[in-house]
Write an enzyme that holds these catalytic residues in place. Structure first.
Site, PDB file in Angstrom:
ATOM      1  N   HIS A 229     -44.860  -3.874   0.821  1.00 13.24           N
ATOM      2  CA  HIS A 229     -44.407  -4.081   2.415  1.00 13.24           C
ATOM      3  C   HIS A 229     -43.140  -4.959   2.002  1.00 13.24           C
ATOM      4  O   HIS A 229     -42.261  -4.482   1.355  1.00 13.24           O
ATOM      5  CB  HIS A 229     -45.431  -4.516   3.013  1.00 13.24           C
ATOM      6  N   HIS A 270     -40.714   6.450   3.021  1.00  9.96           N
ATOM      7  CA  HIS A 270     -41.096   5.440   4.092  1.00  9.96           C
ATOM      8  C   HIS A 270     -42.647   5.878   4.542  1.00  9.96           C
ATOM      9  O   HIS A 270     -42.617   7.166   4.371  1.00  9.96           O
ATOM     10  CB  HIS A 270     -40.106   5.384   5.247  1.00  9.96           C
ATOM     11  N   ASP A 325     -34.719  -1.501   2.496  1.00 10.48           N
ATOM     12  CA  ASP A 325     -34.712  -2.163   1.361  1.00 10.48           C
ATOM     13  C   ASP A 325     -33.638  -1.766   0.467  1.00 10.48           C
ATOM     14  O   ASP A 325     -33.416  -2.834  -0.520  1.00 10.48           O
ATOM     15  CB  ASP A 325     -36.199  -2.477   0.754  1.00 10.48           C
TER      16      ASP A 325
HETATM   17  C1  MLT Z   1     -40.409  -1.094   7.969  1.00  9.43           C
HETATM   18  O1  MLT Z   1     -39.617  -2.013   8.403  1.00  9.43           O
HETATM   19  O2  MLT Z   1     -39.830  -0.458   7.542  1.00  9.43           O
HETATM   20  C2  MLT Z   1     -41.721  -1.420   7.920  1.00  9.43           C
HETATM   21  O3  MLT Z   1     -42.107  -2.628   8.286  1.00  9.43           O
HETATM   22  C3  MLT Z   1     -42.575  -0.798   7.015  1.00  9.43           C
HETATM   23  C4  MLT Z   1     -43.426   0.153   7.948  1.00  9.43           C
HETATM   24  O4  MLT Z   1     -42.828   0.624   9.155  1.00  9.43           O
HETATM   25  O5  MLT Z   1     -44.460   0.671   7.745  1.00  9.43           O
END
Ligand code: MLT
Length: 391
Positions: A229, A270, A325
């Site tokens: 995460h 994702h 990220d």
């Molecule tokens: C994100 O910001 O991508 C997340 O918190 C991961 C998600 O959406 O599961």
């Protein structure tokens, strides 16, 4: 606001969906944001690409009030946040006792607990707003104490929410204007991502037992601390450093080798998104504007081309495109925040606003103010034959 406009959902759970982390299971509703696999996240209906450059205070206002503020409301809200921002000095004393080799996310969790113990009111909304207002001071203290950057720098909320954080950080030898510009956008991009991401879900689940905002937020942030995460932004930057090439063709080969070795690939794909994450697209644009010559940003740009090609060859990869990220670490490092161990704390600082707003909605808004019931999903007991210790 009521939940009467919830679209009809038909959902059958089959055995092969058990033990898959509730992935895709409809659990509840979310008033702050939604994540569409193709268009990405929207906050209260606004695409993230349109919100990214707005003042962070106005976007915090949006997730709490479900509408953007007028100019006067924005000013009043920013003033209110400034007035709430005073941190009890005991919080700094507690932070000074922590082991320097503890991870910054553990310091972050302790800071939230300390803020709760010194300033909690027991009211979810007041506590959420106070926590948001006080977090920049606590987070700047975490950086300065751990890094040995000298005395804590006094807060000056008149500078603006993110600008004050950058001022209190006092990163040695950095361009503070560029860092503030970057962090304003970073803050808005990371604020919320639907109701079901692990940290948000955890925070709401803890709050459903009527734990207070601070206790619930610590649960959420510990969820964020894992590499699947929030910690992925730290691990992704380590991967970028290992790749260390600005040439897309070379990068493509490196990624093929990583895939063949079964190495983890961070910053791509994702759980929900099926296209390039619009937050990553904003970050690429910010990098082009602020740090176009930075080596690590150029490596990330090469990954955007080379890694996507390599990932597309793998039929098991449902989304070969960059997520938020991939780019964030290179930008933070170019901005002067070179130690990746802190990257998840910056993500957490921002996500506190979205999670805080969602907890307030679940506790005080949903079911006509009754709140969501205590979370209690059903787990099916297996390997439990009926027996007795007397047999
Ligand atoms: C994100 O910001 O991508 C997340 O918190 C991961 C998600 O959406 O599961």
């Amino acid at each position: 606001m009521t939940t009467t406009s919830v679209p009809a959902v038909e959902f059958t759970i089959t055995n092969d969906q058990l033990d898959t982390g509730l992935r895709g299971f409809p659990v509840g509703t979310c008033w702050t944001s939604a994540v569409d696999p193709d268009i990405g996240v929207t906050y209260v209906g606004y695409p993230i690409s349109e919100l990214a450059y707005m003042p962070p205070e106005s976007v915090i206002y949006l997730v709490f009030n479900k509408r953007l503020p007028s100019e006067a409301e924005a000013k009043a809200f920013a003033d209110d946040m400034a007035a709430r921002s005073i941190v009890d000095p005991q919080v700094f004393e507690i932070l000074r006792t922590l082991p320097k080799n503890g991870h910054p996310m553990d310091w972050f969790a302790v800071a939230i607990t300390a803020l709760g113990m010194t300033g909690g009111t027991g009211d979810y909304k007041q506590d959420a707003l106070n926590l948001i207002a006080r977090m920049p001071t606590a987070l700047a203290a975490i950086f300065r104490i751990r890094e040995g950057w000298g005395d804590l720098l006094p807060s000056d909320p008149s500078l603006g929410y993110v600008e004050n954080f950058v001022h209190m950080l006092g990163v040695p030898g950095t361009d503070e204007d560029a860092l503030a510009k970057l962090l304003r956008i970073y803050y808005v991009l990371h604020m919320d991502h639907g109701g079901g991401n692990l940290s948000t879900f955890t925070g709401k689940a803890v709050a459903s037992g009527l734990a207070d905002m601070y206790q619930s937020m610590v649960g959420a942030m510990n969820g964020l601390a894992g590499p699947r995460h929030g910690l992925a932004n730290q691990d992704c930057f380590s991967m970028v450093k290992e790749v260390n090439s600005e040439d897309p063709v070379e990068v493509e080969q490196v990624m093929r080798d990583r895939l063949a070795n079964g190495d983890l690939i961070f910053g791509f794909g994702h759980a929900v998104l099926r296209q390039e994450d619009p937050r990553a697209q904003v970050e690429f644009a910010v990098g082009d504007e602020l740090y176009p010559d930075d080596h690590w940003f150029k490596v990330v740009k090469a990954l955007r081309i080379g890694a996507v090609k390599a990932l597309k060859e793998n039929p098991k990869v449902s989304n070969p495109y960059p997520n938020v990220d991939l780019v964030s670490g290179s930008l933070l490092s170019a901005g002067g925040l070179s130690n990746p161990d802190y990257y998840t704390t910056l993500f957490g600082w921002s996500r506190i606003a979205g999670i805080g707003a969602q907890i307030v909605d679940e506790r005080e808004g949903f079911r006509n103010g009754k709140g969501v019931a205590i979370y209690r999903p059903r787990f099916i007991g297996v390997n439990q034959p009926s027996r007795s210790v007397r047999d």
